[in-house]
Design a protein around this motif. Structure first.
Motif, PDB file in Angstrom:
ATOM      1  N   LEU A  98       0.808  -1.221   0.000  1.00  0.00           N
ATOM      2  CA  LEU A  98       0.000   0.000   0.000  1.00  0.00           C
ATOM      3  C   LEU A  98       0.839   1.269   0.000  1.00  0.00           C
ATOM      4  O   LEU A  98       0.356   2.333  -0.396  1.00  0.00           O
ATOM      5  CB  LEU A  98      -0.948  -0.005   1.207  1.00  0.00           C
ATOM      6  CG  LEU A  98      -2.020  -1.095   1.202  1.00  0.00           C
ATOM      7  CD1 LEU A  98      -2.867  -1.010   2.461  1.00  0.00           C
ATOM      8  CD2 LEU A  98      -2.904  -0.989  -0.035  1.00  0.00           C
ATOM      9  N   VAL A 140      -5.497   4.013   5.481  1.00  0.00           N
ATOM     10  CA  VAL A 140      -4.903   4.617   4.293  1.00  0.00           C
ATOM     11  C   VAL A 140      -5.230   6.107   4.287  1.00  0.00           C
ATOM     12  O   VAL A 140      -6.404   6.494   4.371  1.00  0.00           O
ATOM     13  CB  VAL A 140      -5.436   3.960   3.004  1.00  0.00           C
ATOM     14  CG1 VAL A 140      -4.812   4.621   1.777  1.00  0.00           C
ATOM     15  CG2 VAL A 140      -5.151   2.456   3.006  1.00  0.00           C
ATOM     16  N   SER A 164       0.098   4.553   4.229  1.00  0.00           N
ATOM     17  CA  SER A 164      -0.718   3.535   4.887  1.00  0.00           C
ATOM     18  C   SER A 164      -0.119   3.197   6.247  1.00  0.00           C
ATOM     19  O   SER A 164       1.046   3.502   6.533  1.00  0.00           O
ATOM     20  CB  SER A 164      -0.816   2.267   4.036  1.00  0.00           C
ATOM     21  OG  SER A 164       0.439   1.597   3.981  1.00  0.00           O
TER      22      SER A 164
END
Length: 221
Positions: A21, A109, A25
């Motif tokens: 990610l 996120v 994140s």
């Protein structure tokens, strides 16, 4: 499978998911048997949390409402860092062989910059009255009250209690028996009494004895 084997499996996933990610994140692994010091692994640093930090207000609520009994996860709800940045969060419920909740794998996120970009593009397009898309925006996803990321145990407990007491007279002597019942029921729903020291702190704030708090708790079960 023993608890340490289960957690060792998920500990490997924490840095793996974070690497996929990227830097915007944060991945955390919680052992819910100790809500006030649940974090046992993490990668990323959106909320400045550390190993040994507590569960969030949202995680406590999910546990109290036993969402893990009807779902394996809760995805895409709003959360805010302590400095007000918007995140999209998801929680995966980790269960043992008897389907009892033992942990949570949480993914946050950062989306504040993306939302700002969306808003700027909307202004540039200049068609605010034109129904371009009915899809909910990130800020409209799921949670009416966003999760608060990055609180330590004292901040978490104070925030949960304050959010309830704000709706009642500030002077505890003005609280009726019904008020106290409603307050304690609401705090129970929020998971305050799952935290070590929760009963003592509520008793202090309401100027009541701990046995009295337990008696009220017994009434609402």
């Amino acid at each position: 499978m023993k608890y340490n084997q289960i957690f060792n499996y998920y500990k490997v996933l924490v840095p793996f998911i974070h690497e996929i990610l990227g830097e915007n994140s944060e991945i955390l692994l919680h052992d819910v048997s100790s809500p006030e010091s649940s974090i046992i692994a993490l990668s990323g640093n959106l909320s400045n949390r550390k190993i040994g930090g507590p569960l969030t207000d949202m995680a406590l609520k999910q546990i109290k409402e036993q969402k893990y009994l009807t779902s394996d996860y809760v995805a895409n709800y709003r959360s805010h860092t302590t400095d007000g940045k918007l995140c999209r969060s998801s929680s995966y419920f980790i269960k043992d062989d008897t389907h009892q909740l033992i942990g949570m794998l949480c993914i946050n996120v950062l989306v504040s910059d993306l939302v700002d970009m969306r808003d700027q593009l909307t202004k540039l397009i200049g068609l605010t009255s034109f129904p371009i898309d009915n899809t909910p925006t990130v800020s409209e996803i799921i949670a009416d009250e966003p999760e608060k990321l990055g609180q330590n145990i004292d901040e978490l407990m104070a925030s949960l209690i304050d959010s309830t007491l704000d709706h009642y007279p500030s002077m505890t002597r003005e609280l009726s028996i019904t008020d106290k019942e409603d307050i304690i029921a609401d705090l129970s729903d929020k998971g305050v009494f799952l935290l070590k020291g929760g009963v003592a702190e509520v008793a202090k704030r309401l100027e009541m004895s701990e046995p009295s708090i337990y008696r009220y708790m017994a009434k609402i079960k």
